[in-house]
Enzyme design. Structure first.
Site, PDB file in Angstrom:
ATOM      1  CB  SER A   1      -0.818  -0.052   1.208  1.00 51.72           C
ATOM      2  OG  SER A   1      -2.005   0.819   1.039  1.00 51.72           O
TER       3      SER A   1
ATOM      4  CD  GLU B   1      -2.517  -2.646  -4.010  1.00 51.11           C
ATOM      5  OE1 GLU B   1      -3.700  -2.960  -3.745  1.00 51.11           O
ATOM      6  OE2 GLU B   1      -2.003  -1.713  -3.490  1.00 51.11           O
TER       7      GLU B   1
ATOM      8  CG  HIS C   1      -5.630  -2.470  -0.180  1.00 50.38           C
ATOM      9  ND1 HIS C   1      -4.706  -2.145  -1.328  1.00 50.38           N
ATOM     10  CD2 HIS C   1      -5.464  -1.721   0.756  1.00 50.38           C
ATOM     11  CE1 HIS C   1      -4.038  -1.108  -0.732  1.00 50.38           C
ATOM     12  NE2 HIS C   1      -4.222  -0.937   0.402  1.00 50.38           N
TER      13      HIS C   1
END
Length: 300
Positions: free
Chosen positions: A110, A205, A271
């Site tokens: 992330s 992502e 995620h």
């Protein structure tokens, strides 16, 4: 290829840090129980308790703690417990030479994508794109098993046994796998940490972005000429996009179908409750016909 890092052994000590948004120390119990299951000892960094507005302590505190964990010969791995935002704020001041001299596992995803790009390039080390320890309660058993790749060199093989995959463009590619969170990759553009994609397999992502926002980010990568010399593309989890799979797939085809390189979507990397951890900076083979991704070990 980047240098792999030494593998972990049971009884090793690992450092827990928050380099981005504030952690919730009261929720650390699951993470600690999981590390104990793996047979690891741990040092809890001061940043786990720290809070300064939307950051886990000041930039100076987060930077100092990172350096302290790198310097400490007892600490064999640095696990980021929380994402959010903030790792980019310390990237410029990190002593990458120090990390290169003291190579160790760096794990997170992330917001940590920014540091993956920085460490891969400036310390020439493999890093690990994997679940944040704060969310260990929310990931499935397969995702937990992926931590075992830190204990001995193992080639990873992602097939449709894990999740259904969709070929967007055919072909077979071999190259260094890099990337991570799409927004953070875009944030590197125009900086000295700009993601380098030439001859590489790009992983992307994202979480909680609308189709127009994802389109805007892909457009920026395209205009920054980051899609021109790719070896291949691995499309990970795009969760909570407020759009159906078909719309997302159509957008991905729009950007990636005509690049002349293999592109496969549907990888549970990102995620989601399945978040398959992979090393970044190692050689990988993406076979779009067979729909398989093989990745060399990140440890030695």
């Amino acid at each position: 290829m980047k240098s792999t890092v030494p593998h972990l052994q049971k009884g090793d000590t690992v450092g827990l840090v928050a380099l981005s948004s504030p952690a919730q120390p009261e929720k650390l119990g699951d993470a600690i129980a999981f590390l104990e299951e793996l047979g690891l000892n741990y040092i809890i960094g001061d940043t786990i308790q720290a809070k300064q507005d939307y950051l886990a302590g000041s930039d100076e505190e987060r930077l100092a703690e990172f350096h302290e964990m790198v310097r400490n010969p007892e600490v064999k791995a640095i696990f980021c417990v929380k994402g959010g935002y903030g790792s980019a704020r310390i990237a410029e001041k990190i002593d990458y030479g120090l990390l290169e001299e003291n190579p160790k596992v760096f794990w997170g995803f992330s917001d940590l994508t920014y540091l993956h790009c920085a460490i891969n390039e400036y310390a020439n080390l493999v890093t690990f794109h994997g679940p944040l320890l704060m969310s260990v309660r929310r990931i499935d058993d397969l995702s937990k098993k992926m931590f075992l790749q830190l204990f001995s060199p193992m080639e990873l093989q992602y097939t449709e046994d894990i999740s259904p995959l969709t070929t967007i463009a055919p072909g077979v590619a071999r190259g260094e796998i890099i990337g991570g969170n799409l927004r953070r990759l875009v944030n590197t553009l125009g900086t000295k940490f700009e993601v380098r994609t030439e001859g590489r397999i790009l992983l992307i992502e994202e979480l909680g972005e609308t189709i127009p926002n994802i389109d805007a980010m892909l457009q920026q990568l395209k205009q920054a000429r980051k899609l021109e010399q790719l070896a291949g593309v691995v499309i990970g989890s795009f969760t909570q996009t407020e759009a159906d799979e078909a719309a997302l797939l159509a957008l991905m085809k729009d950007y990636f179908a005509d690049l002349g390189v293999p592109v496969v979507a549907g990888f549970k990397i990102g995620h989601d409750s399945t978040n398959i951890a992979i090393p970044l900076g190692v050689d990988a083979i993406l076979d779009a016909q067979e729909r398989v991704l093989k990745i060399l070990p990140g440890v030695h």
